[in-house]
Design a protein around this motif. Structure first.
Motif, PDB file in Angstrom:
ATOM      1  N   GLU A   1       0.831  -1.208   0.000  1.00 41.65           N
ATOM      2  CA  GLU A   1       0.000   0.000   0.000  1.00 41.65           C
ATOM      3  C   GLU A   1       0.863   1.255   0.000  1.00 41.65           C
ATOM      4  OE1 GLU A   1      -2.471  -0.400   3.377  1.00 41.65           O
ATOM      5  OE2 GLU A   1      -3.689  -2.029   2.527  1.00 41.65           O
ATOM      6  N   ARG A   2       1.955   1.252   0.766  1.00 40.49           N
ATOM      7  CA  ARG A   2       2.833   2.419   0.793  1.00 40.49           C
ATOM      8  C   ARG A   2       3.495   2.641  -0.570  1.00 40.49           C
ATOM      9  NH1 ARG A   2       6.023   1.841   6.622  1.00 40.49           N
ATOM     10  NH2 ARG A   2       4.164   1.980   7.969  1.00 40.49           N
ATOM     11  N   CYS A   3       3.952   1.559  -1.189  1.00 40.36           N
ATOM     12  CA  CYS A   3       4.578   1.680  -2.508  1.00 40.36           C
ATOM     13  C   CYS A   3       3.579   2.181  -3.537  1.00 40.36           C
ATOM     14  CB  CYS A   3       5.145   0.328  -2.939  1.00 40.36           C
ATOM     15  SG  CYS A   3       6.731  -0.060  -2.194  1.00 40.36           S
ATOM     16  N   ALA A   4       2.379   1.641  -3.521  1.00 41.32           N
ATOM     17  CA  ALA A   4       1.363   2.077  -4.472  1.00 41.32           C
ATOM     18  C   ALA A   4       1.038   3.556  -4.284  1.00 41.32           C
ATOM     19  CB  ALA A   4       0.109   1.218  -4.321  1.00 41.32           C
ATOM     20  N   GLY A   5       0.922   4.003  -3.022  1.00 41.51           N
ATOM     21  CA  GLY A   5       0.658   5.420  -2.765  1.00 41.51           C
ATOM     22  C   GLY A   5       1.773   6.316  -3.253  1.00 41.51           C
ATOM     23  N   ALA A   6       3.023   5.895  -3.020  1.00 40.03           N
ATOM     24  CA  ALA A   6       4.158   6.697  -3.480  1.00 40.03           C
ATOM     25  C   ALA A   6       4.191   6.778  -5.003  1.00 40.03           C
ATOM     26  CB  ALA A   6       5.461   6.099  -2.949  1.00 40.03           C
ATOM     27  N   LEU A   7       3.886   5.666  -5.684  1.00 46.07           N
ATOM     28  CA  LEU A   7       3.863   5.675  -7.148  1.00 46.07           C
ATOM     29  C   LEU A   7       2.771   6.593  -7.684  1.00 46.07           C
ATOM     30  CD1 LEU A   7       4.470   1.881  -7.917  1.00 46.07           C
ATOM     31  CD2 LEU A   7       6.087   3.766  -8.182  1.00 46.07           C
ATOM     32  N   LEU A   8       1.605   6.614  -7.022  1.00 43.72           N
ATOM     33  CA  LEU A   8       0.533   7.505  -7.460  1.00 43.72           C
ATOM     34  C   LEU A   8       0.928   8.969  -7.302  1.00 43.72           C
ATOM     35  CD1 LEU A   8      -2.632   5.673  -6.035  1.00 43.72           C
ATOM     36  CD2 LEU A   8      -1.927   5.873  -8.431  1.00 43.72           C
ATOM     37  N   VAL A   9       1.579   9.328  -6.194  1.00 51.76           N
ATOM     38  CA  VAL A   9       2.034  10.705  -5.994  1.00 51.76           C
ATOM     39  C   VAL A   9       3.050  11.104  -7.061  1.00 51.76           C
ATOM     40  CG1 VAL A   9       3.280  12.230  -4.432  1.00 51.76           C
ATOM     41  CG2 VAL A   9       1.544  10.670  -3.530  1.00 51.76           C
ATOM     42  N   ILE A  10       4.003  10.208  -7.355  1.00 50.96           N
ATOM     43  CA  ILE A  10       5.011  10.494  -8.390  1.00 50.96           C
ATOM     44  C   ILE A  10       4.349  10.662  -9.748  1.00 50.96           C
ATOM     45  CG2 ILE A  10       7.015   9.549  -9.592  1.00 50.96           C
ATOM     46  CD1 ILE A  10       7.824   8.222  -6.969  1.00 50.96           C
ATOM     47  N   ALA A  11       3.347   9.811 -10.037  1.00 57.81           N
ATOM     48  CA  ALA A  11       2.646   9.916 -11.317  1.00 57.81           C
ATOM     49  C   ALA A  11       1.933  11.259 -11.450  1.00 57.81           C
ATOM     50  CB  ALA A  11       1.651   8.766 -11.454  1.00 57.81           C
ATOM     51  N   LEU A  12       1.282  11.749 -10.383  1.00 49.71           N
ATOM     52  CA  LEU A  12       0.597  13.038 -10.432  1.00 49.71           C
ATOM     53  C   LEU A  12       1.593  14.183 -10.626  1.00 49.71           C
ATOM     54  CD1 LEU A  12      -2.039  12.523  -7.587  1.00 49.71           C
ATOM     55  CD2 LEU A  12      -2.448  12.526 -10.059  1.00 49.71           C
ATOM     56  N   LEU A  13       2.744  14.095  -9.951  1.00 49.18           N
ATOM     57  CA  LEU A  13       3.753  15.131 -10.122  1.00 49.18           C
ATOM     58  C   LEU A  13       4.275  15.176 -11.554  1.00 49.18           C
ATOM     59  CD1 LEU A  13       5.816  14.727  -6.815  1.00 49.18           C
ATOM     60  CD2 LEU A  13       4.234  16.584  -7.403  1.00 49.18           C
ATOM     61  N   VAL A  14       4.547  14.000 -12.126  1.00 49.59           N
ATOM     62  CA  VAL A  14       5.043  13.944 -13.506  1.00 49.59           C
ATOM     63  C   VAL A  14       3.991  14.467 -14.474  1.00 49.59           C
ATOM     64  CG1 VAL A  14       5.804  12.371 -15.332  1.00 49.59           C
ATOM     65  CG2 VAL A  14       6.660  12.079 -13.012  1.00 49.59           C
ATOM     66  N   ALA A  15       2.713  14.225 -14.177  1.00 52.59           N
ATOM     67  CA  ALA A  15       1.645  14.626 -15.091  1.00 52.59           C
ATOM     68  C   ALA A  15       1.383  16.119 -15.069  1.00 52.59           C
ATOM     69  CB  ALA A  15       0.368  13.851 -14.759  1.00 52.59           C
ATOM     70  N   PHE A  16       1.492  16.766 -13.926  1.00 54.21           N
ATOM     71  CA  PHE A  16       1.038  18.155 -13.815  1.00 54.21           C
ATOM     72  C   PHE A  16       2.154  19.160 -13.538  1.00 54.21           C
ATOM     73  CE2 PHE A  16      -2.624  15.526 -12.590  1.00 54.21           C
ATOM     74  CZ  PHE A  16      -3.561  15.988 -13.518  1.00 54.21           C
ATOM     75  N   VAL A  17       3.338  18.739 -13.159  1.00 53.99           N
ATOM     76  CA  VAL A  17       4.433  19.657 -12.834  1.00 53.99           C
ATOM     77  C   VAL A  17       5.441  19.634 -13.986  1.00 53.99           C
ATOM     78  CG1 VAL A  17       6.267  20.197 -11.183  1.00 53.99           C
ATOM     79  CG2 VAL A  17       4.095  19.256 -10.378  1.00 53.99           C
ATOM     80  N   PRO A  18       5.943  20.778 -14.441  1.00 50.05           N
ATOM     81  CA  PRO A  18       6.970  20.793 -15.499  1.00 50.05           C
ATOM     82  C   PRO A  18       8.185  19.972 -15.103  1.00 50.05           C
ATOM     83  CG  PRO A  18       6.085  22.992 -15.167  1.00 50.05           C
ATOM     84  CD  PRO A  18       5.512  22.127 -14.070  1.00 50.05           C
ATOM     85  N   VAL A  19       8.787  19.393 -16.106  1.00 48.09           N
ATOM     86  CA  VAL A  19       9.886  18.452 -15.861  1.00 48.09           C
ATOM     87  C   VAL A  19      11.079  19.153 -15.216  1.00 48.09           C
ATOM     88  CG1 VAL A  19      11.521  16.864 -16.969  1.00 48.09           C
ATOM     89  CG2 VAL A  19       9.159  16.992 -17.768  1.00 48.09           C
ATOM     90  N   LYS A  20      11.366  20.392 -15.625  1.00 45.67           N
ATOM     91  CA  LYS A  20      12.559  21.049 -15.088  1.00 45.67           C
ATOM     92  C   LYS A  20      12.433  21.295 -13.582  1.00 45.67           C
ATOM     93  CE  LYS A  20      11.276  25.853 -16.104  1.00 45.67           C
ATOM     94  NZ  LYS A  20      11.718  27.111 -16.760  1.00 45.67           N
ATOM     95  N   TYR A  21      11.190  21.539 -13.098  1.00 44.38           N
ATOM     96  CA  TYR A  21      11.010  21.714 -11.660  1.00 44.38           C
ATOM     97  C   TYR A  21      11.150  20.386 -10.910  1.00 44.38           C
ATOM     98  CZ  TYR A  21       9.354  26.328 -12.950  1.00 44.38           C
ATOM     99  OH  TYR A  21       9.259  27.605 -13.455  1.00 44.38           O
ATOM    100  N   ILE A  22      10.697  19.312 -11.548  1.00 38.00           N
ATOM    101  CA  ILE A  22      10.870  17.986 -10.927  1.00 38.00           C
ATOM    102  C   ILE A  22      12.356  17.661 -10.807  1.00 38.00           C
ATOM    103  CG2 ILE A  22      10.425  15.529 -11.201  1.00 38.00           C
ATOM    104  CD1 ILE A  22       7.828  16.221 -12.579  1.00 38.00           C
ATOM    105  N   VAL A  23      13.097  17.946 -11.883  1.00 35.77           N
ATOM    106  CA  VAL A  23      14.541  17.697 -11.848  1.00 35.77           C
ATOM    107  C   VAL A  23      15.203  18.578 -10.803  1.00 35.77           C
ATOM    108  CG1 VAL A  23      16.668  17.801 -13.209  1.00 35.77           C
ATOM    109  CG2 VAL A  23      14.568  16.967 -14.255  1.00 35.77           C
ATOM    110  N   LEU A  24      14.776  19.825 -10.692  1.00 34.93           N
ATOM    111  CA  LEU A  24      15.360  20.737  -9.712  1.00 34.93           C
ATOM    112  C   LEU A  24      15.109  20.253  -8.290  1.00 34.93           C
ATOM    113  CD1 LEU A  24      16.726  23.404  -8.941  1.00 34.93           C
ATOM    114  CD2 LEU A  24      14.470  24.506  -9.111  1.00 34.93           C
TER     115      LEU A  24
END
Length: 563
Positions: free
Chosen positions: A481-504
């Motif tokens: 459950e913890r892994c699945a939750g972390a993957l969902l959060v990462i997926a939302l960040l990748v979908a809605f946040v620009p890549v350069k800010y994620i890299v930063l």
């Protein structure tokens, strides 16, 4: 009447231009190697007496080829495709041929045709029905030299390994010799020549006259090798260097040579006027016409072998053909490869410890850079780490990462060019302190330690993969459950946040992890993550032992016979 001087000689250039005019005498691709064999004992000048002896041997092997092809050897199996027998071995008791299939071995007669390889088990007064190993069809064949011996032992390097998708088990054909492996090398080369010729036909989709011409090129090459073997019977020759398809497989630009050959074969019409103007209409005789002149029919295509209809054009008087240009370029590239390989062979060292020492010295610049990065990452010099962090963050925010990478590549290119201008292609030798010499026992212990460390790494890797499998299959529900939750959060960040800010953010999180402000918190989270990871069970593994039913049946039969 023309009188020939007994001391008249020719050089390699004259021979390479004249000999390929008759396909059975020479070929543009291998003419220089034929000249080297013929002039080996005459200071690289070919005497007419040696050349005349070569022609006599060619006539002899052609007659042998005709008699073998017209005989009843394998007639029932090869009449369908009109196969021609190229070589037979294993008929003499002093030179047997042994076929190994699994642990079983049996002597017999080996026959090579222009389409397949046949082996007939030897019986008391005759041979069994031949087993055919097809070389003409696309069966994903693998043919290579092999070490063989009795009962499957690997003792003698004098065998040929053959494998294809039509065989359930690979076959090893052994050519026993007291010393050396010249018989094996000869058979390996001619088998590959037939195989490569048919691969060439399939690659360029040749048919009819062009297909027959390609097969004849392979046949003529094998006949030339047989004639040269009789001339230089005391000196072993490199058969691969005398067969055009073997040579094209080894040369760096061999594919370009084959493309030139294919283009010449598929030329249906030649402008007679331009040919007359440029080369006086003089082209080399075709292989099919020569075969007809020699007195044996070849191929299944009915054609007129008049030279006005079949022009190959490997040699043109007064001009250098595209084939000759391709061969010269390939030879030049191959010379560079030979020189480079000589340097590679010269720097090879023996011993695991010595090789590790050389590798450590070669990787020292990368090791220094890595140590400098670790120095910044662990904030051992806070001022340097802070400056690097601010500059890198600014570059990521402005989106200049691509420009930085391009600048690094430009700097590397300039560094190489400056060294080229200063040193002129000459570099100093790499000086390495050789480790202390080890005796045999120390070397065995070093190998054992290396094997043990490799085994531990593999075990750790297996445990890592099994824990990931447990997470995927939810063997530990809370961790899943913890892994699945972390993957969902990462997926939302990748979908809605620009890549350069994620890299930063990822860079700042990684680089400031060991800063004075975050060090205690980082150590606490690492301890919690380690405890959580150790609590995840590994997925179960069941090992099944292989049971050989054939061995069981054999043991049962032996016991029943004893009773």
């Amino acid at each position: 009447m023309l009188k020939l001087d007994n001391d008249a000689t020719v050089g390699i250039e004259a021979f390479s231009r004249i000999a390929p005019a008759v396909p059975i005498v020479g070929n543009v691709i291998v003419a220089d190697k034929i000249f080297e064999v013929l002039s080996d004992s005459t200071s690289r000048r070919l005497h007419f007496s040696v050349y005349d002896k070569y022609l006599i041997r060619l006539e002899r092997v052609i007659r042998k080829f005709q008699s073998q092809s017209e005989s009843s050897l394998l007639s029932s199996q090869r009449l369908v495709r009109g196969e021609k027998v190229l070589e037979v071995d294993g008929t003499a008791a002093s030179q047997p041929v042994i076929e190994h299939v699994g642990v079983s071995a049996w002597p017999g007669r080996l026959t090579l045709t222009d389409h397949a390889l046949y082996f007939e088990d030897h019986r008391v007064v005759s041979y069994d029905k031949a087993k055919m190993y097809d070389l003409a069809d696309e069966l994903q064949q693998i043919i290579r030299p092999e070490i063989s011996g009795p009962w499957g032992t690997r003792l003698f390097d004098n065998a040929v390994f053959y494998k294809s998708k039509s065989l359930s088990e690979p076959v090893v054909v052994e050519f026993p010799e007291l010393k050396g492996h010249t018989r094996r090398d000869y058979w390996l080369a001619i088998i590959r020549e037939v195989l490569y010729a048919h691969k060439f036909i399939r690659k360029f989709q040749l048919g009819g006259l062009e297909r027959d011409e390609v097969i004849l090129k392979a046949i003529f090459g094998i006949l030339r090798v047989q004639a040269l073997k009789e001339i230089s019977s005391t000196i072993p020759i490199c058969c691969e260097a005398l067969l055009m398809f073997n040579v094209c497989d080894k040369l760096p630009c061999g594919d370009l040579i084959l493309e030139s050959v294919a283009n010449m074969l598929t030329m249906r019409q030649i402008d007679r006027r331009s040919a007359t103007k440029s080369v006086n209409g003089m082209y080399s005789i075709s292989g099919l016409a020569l075969a007809s002149n020699l007195g044996f029919a070849f191929g299944t295509s009915s054609c007129n072998t008049n030279e006005t209809a079949l022009l190959v054009g490997e040699i043109a008087v007064g001009e250098i053909t595209l084939l000759e240009k391709a061969v010269k370029e390939a030879r030049s590239s191959y010379e560079n490869v030979i020189l480079a390989q000589a340097t590679v062979d010269g720097v090879k060292v023996d011993g695991i410890d010595t090789n590790l020492t050389v590798m450590k010295e070669l990787l020292s610049p990368i090791t220094d850079i890595w140590n400098w990065i670790l120095l910044l990452l662990y904030w051992e010099r806070p001022s340097n780490s802070l400056a690097f962090c601010l500059v890198s963050s600014y570059i990521l925010c402005r989106g200049w990462l691509g420009h930085v990478l391009a600048s690094l590549l430009i700097f590397l290119a300039l560094f190489m060019l400056i060294n080229r201008c200063i040193q002129g292609g000459h570099i100093d030798e790499l000086k390495v302190m050789a480790p202390a010499a080890m005796n045999t026992m120390e070397r065995l212990l070093a190998v054992q330690n290396a094997a043990s460390q490799a085994e531990n790494l593999i075990q750790e890797g297996n445990i890592l993969l099994l824990k990931y499998r447990a997470l995927l299959l939810s063997l530990f529900p809370q961790a899943t459950e913890r892994c699945a939750g972390a993957l969902l959060v990462i997926a939302l960040l990748v979908a809605f946040v620009p890549v350069k800010y994620i890299v930063l953010v990822a860079f700042l999180e990684t680089f400031t992890r060991y800063s004075p402000l975050r060090r205690a918190n980082t150590e606490r989270w690492q301890r919690r993550f380690r405890d959580w990871w150790f609590s995840i069970p590994a997925a179960p593994v069941a090992l099944e032992r292989y049971n050989d039913d054939r061995k069981k049946r054999l043991l049962i039969k032996i016991k029943s016979r004893r009773k």
